[in-house]
Design an enzyme around this catalytic site. Structure first.
Site, PDB file in Angstrom:
ATOM      1  N   HIS A   1      -1.853   1.070   7.494  1.00 53.63           N
ATOM      2  CA  HIS A   1      -2.379   1.227   6.141  1.00 53.63           C
ATOM      3  C   HIS A   1      -2.283   2.701   5.762  1.00 53.63           C
ATOM      4  CE1 HIS A   1      -4.258   0.126   2.491  1.00 53.63           C
ATOM      5  NE2 HIS A   1      -5.448   0.649   2.731  1.00 53.63           N
TER       6      HIS A   1
ATOM      7  N   ASP B   1      -8.842   4.755  -2.373  1.00 50.97           N
ATOM      8  CA  ASP B   1      -7.898   3.693  -2.030  1.00 50.97           C
ATOM      9  C   ASP B   1      -7.376   3.092  -3.327  1.00 50.97           C
ATOM     10  OD1 ASP B   1      -6.604   1.267  -1.305  1.00 50.97           O
ATOM     11  OD2 ASP B   1      -7.505   1.475   0.676  1.00 50.97           O
TER      12      ASP B   1
ATOM     13  N   CYS C   1       0.808  -1.225   0.000  1.00 52.83           N
ATOM     14  CA  CYS C   1       0.000   0.000   0.000  1.00 52.83           C
ATOM     15  C   CYS C   1       0.844   1.281   0.000  1.00 52.83           C
ATOM     16  CB  CYS C   1      -1.023  -0.002   1.126  1.00 52.83           C
ATOM     17  SG  CYS C   1      -0.316  -0.121   2.767  1.00 52.83           S
TER      18      CYS C   1
END
Ligand SMILES: [Zn+2]
Length: 357
Positions: A207, A224, A176
């Site tokens: 995250h 995202d 990520c």
């Protein structure tokens, strides 16, 4: 006899007066003593490390490189199709660019890496720990190097965790952190226009994601890139079942605590167990006041005193005020067509992280 009032100049005077008063109040309320900030807490150290995290995305050479690398013709062709087929009157051209970039980035551009594959073709790798990069020669801004060994042929494979967004245009893989890092550079190149429209969003439970300011929707919109998800702030709590303590956003001019926007009551880890929220707010206030001062200094180089205060009002004070009013998970509803659980990463990995829904 008539009294003429110059309303435009009256409005300007009120704006300037308000901006000056606002800065003075915030300066008084914020600590100027760095010793008062509790640097020993990891959350506060993370804020400190990320204060200037958007600077690499403002480099003109990096933005040009991003535009040269992506398939602009394909993106714009799809943007035009999205615009033709759209049924939501609030969405503007930039929103279609962002929606298309989410699709392009995940499906045509970047690759997720759990662990690197071996030269023998085997994906069966054992993690053998991490190495530090050579600090004297580190153009890719590698933070750590993960080391893996192949169970099939014993060969060792290194996976450097790259932080330089321009290098990521070349390597196009990671988890990520790499995804958001590279995505933000392309996003800024496509819609940034040098304004404060992109935001890096950091979560204390490992995250990161991002946001952009949508002129059509008139709000900061959750993105995202790993999941190609648009405007679903409850994705993590409702769909992944993720429990979180702090979520903090970093844009050019403002740091903002976004915990209320992203964390539902039943998934909220007690913040006091991690670090007193007042201490976190103190460090955020410190940097936000510092940004106001820096912004004024920069404006004064090219504008008059009054113009600088007016710009500060329009570019920072108004957006900050507006956003603070609307921050809450109460208004958000997760969309019903989102799948349950995290889509990137192996099933074991997402389960271990409590993100499998
Ligand atoms: Zn092998």
């Amino acid at each position: 006899m008539s009294t003429s009032i110059d309303y435009a100049s009256l409005k300007d005077r009120l704006i300037i007066e308000y901006a000056k008063r606002k800065v003075s109040i915030e300066k008084k309320a914020a600590t100027t003593n760095l010793h008062e900030i509790q640097w020993s807490f990891p959350v506060i150290q993370s804020i400190y490390r990320q204060v200037d995290c958007l600077a690499p995305y403002k480099d003109p050479a990096a933005l040009d490189k991003a535009l040269d690398t992506i398939d602009l013709a394909k993106i714009y062709e799809n943007v035009e199709r999205r615009e033709r087929e759209n049924t939501n009157p609030k969405l503007k051209y930039d929103d279609f660019v962002v929606l298309e970039l989410l699709r392009y980035f995940k499906h045509d551009f970047f690759t997720w890496v759990n662990s690197p594959s071996c030269q023998c073709g085997s994906p069966d790798m054992v993690n053998r720990g991490i190495k530090r990069p050579d600090s004297a020669n580190n153009p890719d801004l590698v933070s750590i190097i993960e080391v893996y060994q192949c169970r099939n042929c014993n060969h060792t494979v290194e996976f450097p965790r790259i932080n330089n967004p321009v290098s990521l245009l070349r390597t196009r893989k990671g988890r990520c952190g790499e995804w958001v890092n590279c995505f933000l550079l392309i996003l800024e190149a496509l819609i940034g226009e040098g304004k404060d429209r992109i935001r890096y969003v950091w979560n204390n439970e490992d995250h990161v994601w991002c946001e952009y300011y949508s002129n059509g929707l008139e709000k900061w919109v959750h993105l995202d890139p790993c999941e190609a998800v648009f405007d679903e702030p409850l994705l993590y709590c409702e769909n992944w079942g993720k429990r979180m303590s702090y979520v903090i956003g970093f844009n050019m001019n403002t740091i903002i605590d976004l915990s209320q926007k992203y964390i539902t009551k039943d998934k909220q880890i007690d913040q006091s167990d991690i670090v007193d929220p007042k201490k976190v707010q103190k460090v955020i206030n410190f940097y936000n006041v510092k940004r106001l001062g820096e912004y004024l200094v920069k404006e004064r180089l090219t504008h008059t005193e009054n113009e600088s205060w007016k710009a500060l009002y329009t570019d920072i004070i108004v957006p900050r005020n507006r956003e603070h009013k609307g921050l809450s998970t109460d208004k958000a509803t997760p969309s019903s067509d989102l799948p349950t659980g995290r889509q990137t990463g192996s099933a074991e990995w997402t389960k271990a992280r409590g993100e499998d829904g």
